[in-house]
Write a protein that holds these residues in place. Structure first.
Motif, PDB file in Angstrom:
ATOM      1  N   HIS A   1       2.090   1.617 -40.595  1.00  0.00           N
ATOM      2  CA  HIS A   1       0.720   1.221 -40.885  1.00  0.00           C
ATOM      3  C   HIS A   1       0.300   0.043 -40.014  1.00  0.00           C
ATOM      4  CE1 HIS A   1       1.462   3.020 -45.118  1.00  0.00           C
ATOM      5  NE2 HIS A   1       0.879   3.904 -44.334  1.00  0.00           N
ATOM      6  N   THR A   2      -0.941   0.094 -39.561  1.00  0.00           N
ATOM      7  CA  THR A   2      -1.550  -1.040 -38.866  1.00  0.00           C
ATOM      8  C   THR A   2      -2.321  -1.856 -39.902  1.00  0.00           C
ATOM      9  OG1 THR A   2      -1.742   0.163 -36.779  1.00  0.00           O
ATOM     10  CG2 THR A   2      -3.212  -1.725 -37.096  1.00  0.00           C
ATOM     11  N   ILE A   3      -1.999  -3.128 -40.027  1.00  0.00           N
ATOM     12  CA  ILE A   3      -2.585  -3.974 -41.058  1.00  0.00           C
ATOM     13  C   ILE A   3      -3.691  -4.834 -40.451  1.00  0.00           C
ATOM     14  CG2 ILE A   3      -2.131  -5.645 -42.886  1.00  0.00           C
ATOM     15  CD1 ILE A   3      -0.631  -2.958 -43.158  1.00  0.00           C
ATOM     16  N   ILE A   4      -4.838  -4.832 -41.114  1.00  0.00           N
ATOM     17  CA  ILE A   4      -6.000  -5.614 -40.673  1.00  0.00           C
ATOM     18  C   ILE A   4      -6.455  -6.470 -41.848  1.00  0.00           C
ATOM     19  CG2 ILE A   4      -8.350  -5.489 -39.734  1.00  0.00           C
ATOM     20  CD1 ILE A   4      -7.648  -2.660 -38.718  1.00  0.00           C
ATOM     21  N   LEU A   5      -6.669  -7.751 -41.601  1.00  0.00           N
ATOM     22  CA  LEU A   5      -7.040  -8.690 -42.661  1.00  0.00           C
ATOM     23  C   LEU A   5      -8.527  -9.017 -42.600  1.00  0.00           C
ATOM     24  CD1 LEU A   5      -6.209 -10.721 -44.934  1.00  0.00           C
ATOM     25  CD2 LEU A   5      -5.846 -12.401 -43.097  1.00  0.00           C
ATOM     26  N   MET A   6      -9.202  -8.910 -43.752  1.00  0.00           N
ATOM     27  CA  MET A   6     -10.599  -9.321 -43.849  1.00  0.00           C
ATOM     28  C   MET A   6     -10.674 -10.837 -44.004  1.00  0.00           C
ATOM     29  SD  MET A   6     -12.055  -6.404 -46.485  1.00  0.00           S
ATOM     30  CE  MET A   6     -13.660  -7.184 -46.641  1.00  0.00           C
ATOM     31  N   GLU A   7     -11.518 -11.476 -43.184  1.00  0.00           N
ATOM     32  CA  GLU A   7     -11.790 -12.907 -43.290  1.00  0.00           C
ATOM     33  C   GLU A   7     -13.286 -13.104 -43.521  1.00  0.00           C
ATOM     34  OE1 GLU A   7      -8.329 -14.932 -40.475  1.00  0.00           O
ATOM     35  OE2 GLU A   7     -10.392 -14.824 -39.759  1.00  0.00           O
ATOM     36  N   CYS A   8     -13.656 -13.655 -44.677  1.00  0.00           N
ATOM     37  CA  CYS A   8     -15.069 -13.772 -45.042  1.00  0.00           C
ATOM     38  C   CYS A   8     -15.586 -15.209 -45.026  1.00  0.00           C
ATOM     39  CB  CYS A   8     -15.309 -13.167 -46.424  1.00  0.00           C
ATOM     40  SG  CYS A   8     -14.845 -11.426 -46.540  1.00  0.00           S
ATOM     41  N   GLU A   9     -14.706 -16.172 -44.712  1.00  0.00           N
ATOM     42  CA  GLU A   9     -15.118 -17.574 -44.745  1.00  0.00           C
ATOM     43  C   GLU A   9     -16.199 -17.852 -43.696  1.00  0.00           C
ATOM     44  OE1 GLU A   9     -11.982 -16.593 -44.285  1.00  0.00           O
ATOM     45  OE2 GLU A   9     -11.099 -16.951 -46.267  1.00  0.00           O
ATOM     46  N   ASP A  10     -17.201 -18.665 -44.087  1.00  0.00           N
ATOM     47  CA  ASP A  10     -18.269 -19.117 -43.180  1.00  0.00           C
ATOM     48  C   ASP A  10     -19.098 -17.963 -42.623  1.00  0.00           C
ATOM     49  OD1 ASP A  10     -17.247 -21.747 -43.475  1.00  0.00           O
ATOM     50  OD2 ASP A  10     -15.781 -21.347 -41.889  1.00  0.00           O
ATOM     51  N   LEU A  11     -19.178 -16.859 -43.358  1.00  0.00           N
ATOM     52  CA  LEU A  11     -19.983 -15.717 -42.931  1.00  0.00           C
ATOM     53  C   LEU A  11     -21.029 -15.408 -43.999  1.00  0.00           C
ATOM     54  CD1 LEU A  11     -17.320 -13.247 -41.464  1.00  0.00           C
ATOM     55  CD2 LEU A  11     -18.820 -14.803 -40.216  1.00  0.00           C
ATOM     56  N   PRO A  12     -22.140 -14.750 -43.628  1.00  0.00           N
ATOM     57  CA  PRO A  12     -23.130 -14.343 -44.646  1.00  0.00           C
ATOM     58  C   PRO A  12     -22.490 -13.398 -45.658  1.00  0.00           C
ATOM     59  CG  PRO A  12     -24.022 -14.109 -42.419  1.00  0.00           C
ATOM     60  CD  PRO A  12     -22.567 -14.388 -42.265  1.00  0.00           C
ATOM     61  N   PRO A  13     -22.969 -13.404 -46.902  1.00  0.00           N
ATOM     62  CA  PRO A  13     -22.407 -12.497 -47.918  1.00  0.00           C
ATOM     63  C   PRO A  13     -22.462 -11.044 -47.454  1.00  0.00           C
ATOM     64  CG  PRO A  13     -23.894 -14.078 -48.926  1.00  0.00           C
ATOM     65  CD  PRO A  13     -24.039 -14.255 -47.445  1.00  0.00           C
TER      66      PRO A  13
END
Length: 291
Positions: free
Chosen positions: A75-87
């Motif tokens: 599996h290729t793992i990708i991490l979501m990063e939501c800090e300092d971004l619009p909702p």
């Protein structure tokens, strides 16, 4: 818009169509999900079909603790990063390398880390659609996060994306609202949360090419399916009013997504509304005032 029986049959036909076409895409290394107005059960002149496609071995996670759920390097793992971004928007950080050329070609380096650029990903997969042997690919044009093509009288949007089997932390308050309002049912809510979400290659502004939008298209489809027929009729009236009235005076001012959102909010938040056929026009007028 149709009778309850007609709508049920249309949905069953679309469900069967998805099952029949899925093996064709799996042979090409992609999983698919159909959505859009036709999948919801409409057969208006403007009804379209949206198809989301994603590589099944790429797993998007919402926090690092979820990485233990997957097998590496399968599996290729990708991490979501939501800090300092619009909702509703996220960055996608590559945690393990991808074996797919189109994904590798979409990666960029930022502060010593590797991220997937939504702009490069969108462009790369649009070229993939155009070069496809399938006749539809050669007439594709870019439309938002999608490759759009005409097929007979209708349009179909192909959205190449990634799937996350996890419910984003930013959307946890929605679960609580559903439980407080008792809509949708616990069964539907559980199905929605367990299926997670998708991320599609479009940012909050054209120049923000590292952002991806979190898509709840699968959840929206289940919510529309859980409407009663009066609610579905009201939703259809809003779509017709948009195309035949609003768009005639101010084209491209709004899209039908606004109408769907209004329906969801009113059904969930206004318990005084009686969604029965004899009350249809009052319900429509209530929706119009919200609009």
């Amino acid at each position: 818009v149709g009778t309850p029986t007609e709508v049920r049959i249309r949905r069953e036909v679309e469900d069967i169509l998805e099952v029949l076409t899925r093996p064709v895409w799996i042979m090409r290394g992609l999983y698919t999900m159909n959505s859009g107005s036709r999948r919801e059960g409409f057969r208006l002149r403007t009804s379209d079909m949206d198809v989301m496609l994603w590589p099944p071995h790429h797993k998007v996670i919402c926090d690092l603790s979820q990485i233990s759920l997957y097998r590496i390097p399968q599996h290729t793992i990708i991490l979501m990063e939501c800090e300092d971004l619009p909702p509703g928007f996220t960055r996608l950080k590559m945690m393990t390398p991808s074996l797919i050329n189109e994904v590798k070609a979409s990666c960029i380096h930022l502060n010593g880390e590797i991220y997937v650029s939504s702009m490069l990903f969108r462009t790369t997969f649009l070229d993939f659609a155009r070069s496809s042997r399938h006749a539809i690919g050669r007439s594709s044009i870019q439309h938002g996060p999608c490759a759009t093509y005409k097929f007979y009288e209708s349009e179909t949007d192909l959205a190449f994306c990634f799937q996350s089997c996890h419910w984003p932390n930013e959307a946890l308050p929605w679960i609580q609202r559903c439980q407080l309002s008792h809509w949708p049912s616990e069964r539907v809510l559980s199905e929605i949360v367990n299926e997670g979400c998708h991320v599609v290659p479009i940012g909050s502004a054209p120049e923000r090419d590292k952002e991806w939008r979190v898509s709840f298209s699968g959840a929206e489809q289940k919510l529309v399916y859980s409407m009663n027929h009066c609610q579905f009729l009201c939703y259809g009236l809003l779509k017709i009013f948009l195309k035949e009235v609003i768009d005639q005076n101010n084209p491209s001012c709004l899209c039908s997504y606004f109408m769907k959102t209004i329906m969801f909010w009113l059904i969930q938040c206004d318990s005084s509304l009686q969604w029965v056929p004899c009350n249809l026009l009052f319900c429509f007028w209530t929706c119009f005032k919200v609009l």
